[in-house]
Scaffold this active site. Structure first.
Site, mmCIF file in Angstrom:
data_model
loop_
_atom_site.group_PDB
_atom_site.id
_atom_site.type_symbol
_atom_site.label_atom_id
_atom_site.label_comp_id
_atom_site.label_asym_id
_atom_site.label_seq_id
_atom_site.Cartn_x
_atom_site.Cartn_y
_atom_site.Cartn_z
ATOM 1 N N ARG A 73 0.855 -1.189 0.000
ATOM 2 C CA ARG A 73 0.000 0.000 0.000
ATOM 3 C C ARG A 73 0.891 1.240 0.000
ATOM 4 O O ARG A 73 1.722 1.414 0.888
ATOM 5 C CB ARG A 73 -0.913 -0.046 1.225
ATOM 6 C CG ARG A 73 -1.867 1.125 1.358
ATOM 7 C CD ARG A 73 -1.174 2.355 1.930
ATOM 8 N NE ARG A 73 -2.122 3.257 2.526
ATOM 9 C CZ ARG A 73 -1.941 3.890 3.674
ATOM 10 N NH1 ARG A 73 -0.816 3.748 4.352
ATOM 11 N NH2 ARG A 73 -2.844 4.680 4.157
ATOM 12 N N HIS A 118 -2.850 11.091 0.614
ATOM 13 C CA HIS A 118 -2.262 10.891 1.946
ATOM 14 C C HIS A 118 -1.640 12.226 2.371
ATOM 15 O O HIS A 118 -0.422 12.338 2.531
ATOM 16 C CB HIS A 118 -1.243 9.761 1.921
ATOM 17 C CG HIS A 118 -0.906 9.180 3.271
ATOM 18 N ND1 HIS A 118 -1.054 7.850 3.586
ATOM 19 C CD2 HIS A 118 -0.420 9.744 4.406
ATOM 20 C CE1 HIS A 118 -0.670 7.619 4.848
ATOM 21 N NE2 HIS A 118 -0.277 8.768 5.360
ATOM 22 N N GLU A 163 -6.980 8.687 6.565
ATOM 23 C CA GLU A 163 -7.267 9.345 7.832
ATOM 24 C C GLU A 163 -7.951 10.703 7.667
ATOM 25 O O GLU A 163 -7.387 11.752 8.021
ATOM 26 C CB GLU A 163 -5.982 9.453 8.663
ATOM 27 C CG GLU A 163 -5.330 8.093 8.878
ATOM 28 C CD GLU A 163 -4.216 8.098 9.910
ATOM 29 O OE1 GLU A 163 -3.733 9.170 10.276
ATOM 30 O OE2 GLU A 163 -3.846 7.003 10.386
ATOM 31 N N ASN A 305 -6.696 2.359 9.948
ATOM 32 C CA ASN A 305 -5.369 2.334 10.562
ATOM 33 C C ASN A 305 -5.549 2.347 12.063
ATOM 34 O O ASN A 305 -6.438 3.039 12.564
ATOM 35 C CB ASN A 305 -4.575 3.596 10.214
ATOM 36 C CG ASN A 305 -4.395 3.787 8.714
ATOM 37 O OD1 ASN A 305 -4.546 2.846 7.931
ATOM 38 N ND2 ASN A 305 -4.064 5.008 8.313
ATOM 39 N N TYR A 307 -3.175 2.208 15.944
ATOM 40 C CA TYR A 307 -1.877 2.119 16.611
ATOM 41 C C TYR A 307 -1.963 1.907 18.106
ATOM 42 O O TYR A 307 -1.028 1.428 18.716
ATOM 43 C CB TYR A 307 -1.076 3.408 16.349
ATOM 44 C CG TYR A 307 -0.620 3.532 14.909
ATOM 45 C CD1 TYR A 307 0.610 3.028 14.525
ATOM 46 C CD2 TYR A 307 -1.428 4.123 13.942
ATOM 47 C CE1 TYR A 307 1.042 3.123 13.213
ATOM 48 C CE2 TYR A 307 -1.003 4.218 12.626
ATOM 49 C CZ TYR A 307 0.233 3.714 12.262
ATOM 50 O OH TYR A 307 0.654 3.797 10.964
ATOM 51 N N GLU A 373 -2.861 0.059 8.333
ATOM 52 C CA GLU A 373 -1.629 0.473 9.029
ATOM 53 C C GLU A 373 -1.706 0.022 10.475
ATOM 54 O O GLU A 373 -2.717 0.235 11.144
ATOM 55 C CB GLU A 373 -1.473 2.006 9.053
ATOM 56 C CG GLU A 373 -1.150 2.659 7.739
ATOM 57 C CD GLU A 373 -0.964 4.180 7.894
ATOM 58 O OE1 GLU A 373 -0.799 4.670 9.027
ATOM 59 O OE2 GLU A 373 -1.000 4.872 6.865
HETATM 60 C C1 BGC Z 1 -0.325 7.924 9.255
HETATM 61 C C2 BGC Z 1 1.105 7.669 8.825
HETATM 62 C C3 BGC Z 1 2.047 7.881 10.001
HETATM 63 C C4 BGC Z 1 1.659 6.926 11.105
HETATM 64 C C5 BGC Z 1 2.558 6.921 12.314
HETATM 65 C C6 BGC Z 1 -0.654 7.360 10.609
HETATM 66 O O1 BGC Z 1 -1.522 8.223 11.250
HETATM 67 O O2 BGC Z 1 -1.212 7.469 8.271
HETATM 68 O O3 BGC Z 1 1.389 8.491 7.742
HETATM 69 O O4 BGC Z 1 3.377 7.749 9.650
HETATM 70 O O5 BGC Z 1 0.358 7.250 11.530
HETATM 71 O O6 BGC Z 1 2.542 8.126 13.010
#
Ligand code: BGC
Length: 495
Positions: A73, A118, A163, A305, A307, A373
């Site tokens: 991607r 992006h 995002e 995405n 995290y 992501e």
């Molecule tokens: C974004 C990426 C970024 C990643 C880590 C995501 O919000 O899509 O571009 O590098 O977070 O911070």
């Protein structure tokens, strides 16, 4: 795992890896201009050269093949293709670059997943108002149309916006990211309204003109943190957690996956607070019935995405200044026992991913889901021996697979962020997210697989977490790693 259709991949984005910021006729984007102002980015870093992927197609494809990914991607730089943002300025060198990348991927059986936007808006379009201007709907559509026509014979998976909440809130509310508009109470809502219309327009263009002959899928890709109610027995905290998710992701996915309209709780909160603020109408714009029909159903799959996770409580927030943040009437915090990372607010909370996947399943009727992501940033230059990252991937992927196998979540793919260390926006090259290390001090930008790359390759090969034979194969792969290392350090193949 017995599903061979499950797709494993890695992700990147144009401004973060390409470099070549003004090469061969590319126009400037808002990120080029922003990063060129001293003091904006940590250590004075810019994306001018980044990983130099603009000049390293063969090398990148080679690494992807070595990793064994089924998809890659990446995103298209709008101003590399249309330097002025409009289709009267077409840059054939930019098109050649993407053609070479796409052809290289297809030749190696790697499915391209292509994001149209992006964050790197052509500066020329910012100059006419950026995403605050509804003329961008037509202009984005004409860019997307050109991309479908030019690349759609080989690209079968499209993402409109990466995002959108970050675009609207960080770009036009908090103002931390370009174009740095600081209008927290109303611009984010107006921008999101335009982004949704632009997304829907592009979806319909694909549907009307290309789907029959090209047969791809198209979606958008929100960012989602899982949020856990602080006191699960307190209904106000449960509502607060749901409200947080509705403002973060439902803002975009409720219209698209449900009824063409914003979540009820957003309409109620923003409407009610606007009234208390003595405004003549809600700061949340309203869709017409026709617009609702046009927007509903405009995603073929659910991409996102993720995290981290947070803890949420109900809160009585202030009425002024007007703010999307206060409108949510929540307070977030983290558990200090959760492992921290290089990114403030990103903590490793793997079980949150399983809950989030189940929330998507329940909320949107179990759509096909792709994690686009997921990964961890570590603050160090030389983390080739990155056991922390292996731990992150192992635990997150394990939870994703539990959701898939045990909970019946319709999960179709998992992508790691990131393919390689890259320009990490305001943080420059400081936090590293890559499965491959990039030496940014070396003009050749050599890439070196980290231990996590070896581990991820093993997961892909096994189509899931490897069992007991893991240790043996890791040793074999480590030997491969050393060979890779030598090849790439010496630039033997791709100088
Ligand atoms: C974004 C990426 C970024 C990643 C880590 C995501 O919000 O899509 O571009 O590098 O977070 O911070």
């Amino acid at each position: 795992m017995n599903n061979n259709n499950f797709t494993w991949g890695v992700s990147s984005s144009a401004y973060q890896v390409e470099g070549g910021w003004d090469a061969d006729g590319k126009g400037p984007s808002i990120w080029d201009n922003f990063s060129h102002v001293p003091g904006n980015i940590k250590n004075g870093d810019t994306g001018d050269i980044a990983c130099d992927s603009y000049n390293k197609v063969e090398e990148d494809v080679y690494l992807l093949r070595a990793l064994g990914v089924k998809n890659y991607r990446f995103s298209l730089s709008w101003s590399r293709i249309f330097p002025s943002g409009r289709n009267n300025s077409i840059n054939s060198h930019g098109i050649d670059y993407y053609n070479r990348l796409i052809d290289g991927l297809v030749a190696n059986n790697i499915t391209p997943i292509v994001t149209l936007y992006h964050w790197d808006l052509p500066q020329a379009l910012q100059d006419i108002g950026g995403w605050e201007s509804s003329t961008l709907i037509d202009l984005f559509d004409s860019f997307a149309d050109f991309c479908f026509q030019t690349f759609g014979d080989r690209v079968k998976f499209w993402i409109t916006f990466n995002e959108p909440q970050v675009i609207a809130w960080a770009g036009y509310g908090a103002g931390t990211l370009p174009p740095n508009v600081n209008d927290p109470g109303s611009a984010p809502y107006r921008v999101a309204h335009i982004l949704l219309k632009a997304h829907a327009r592009v979806y319909h263009t694909y549907d009307d003109k290309y789907r029959a002959s090209q047969g791809g899928v198209i979606a958008l890709c929100p960012n989602i943190d899982w949020v856990e109610p602080k006191t699960p027995s307190d209904p106000r905290d449960i509502e607060a957690a749901d409200r947080y998710l509705q403002f973060l992701v439902g803002w975009f996915t409720h219209p698209i996956f449900k009824n063409g309209d914003y979540p009820e709780v957003m309409k109620w909160k923003v409407g009610n607070r606007s009234e208390l603020q003595n405004l003549p109408s809600s700061r949340l714009p309203v869709f017409t019935a026709e617009e609702r029909d046009y927007i509903r159903g405009t995603a073929d799959v659910f991409c996102f995405n993720s995290y981290t996770s947070k803890i949420v409580t109900h809160s009585t927030t202030r009425l002024r200044p007007f703010s999307y943040e206060y409108d949510q009437e929540v307070l977030t915090k983290v558990d200090s026992s959760w492992p921290s990372s290089a990114i403030t607010g990103h903590r490793a909370v793997a079980w949150g991913l399983r809950r989030l996947l189940n929330w998507i399943k329940e909320e949107y009727g179990n759509p096909p889901i792709y994690i686009i992501e997921n990964g961890v940033g570590i603050k160090t230059k030389s983390d080739v021996d990155d056991n922390t990252r292996i731990f992150y991937y192992k635990t997150y992927i394990d939870e994703a697979l539990k959701a898939y196998k045990l909970d019946g979540v319709n999960l179709r793919g998992y992508n790691a962020w990131s393919f390689m260390d890259s320009f990490e926006w305001l943080n420059g090259y400081d936090p590293r997210f890559g499965l491959h290390q990039v030496d940014f001090d070396n003009p050749n930008r050599p890439r070196t697989p980290k231990r996590s790359a070896v581990y991820y390759a093993e997961i892909i090969r096994n189509n899931g977490i490897p069992l007991a034979h893991l240790c043996v194969s890791i040793h074999a792969l480590l030997r491969t790693e050393i060979v890779f290392h030598r090849v790439l350090q010496g630039n033997m193949v791709f100088a």
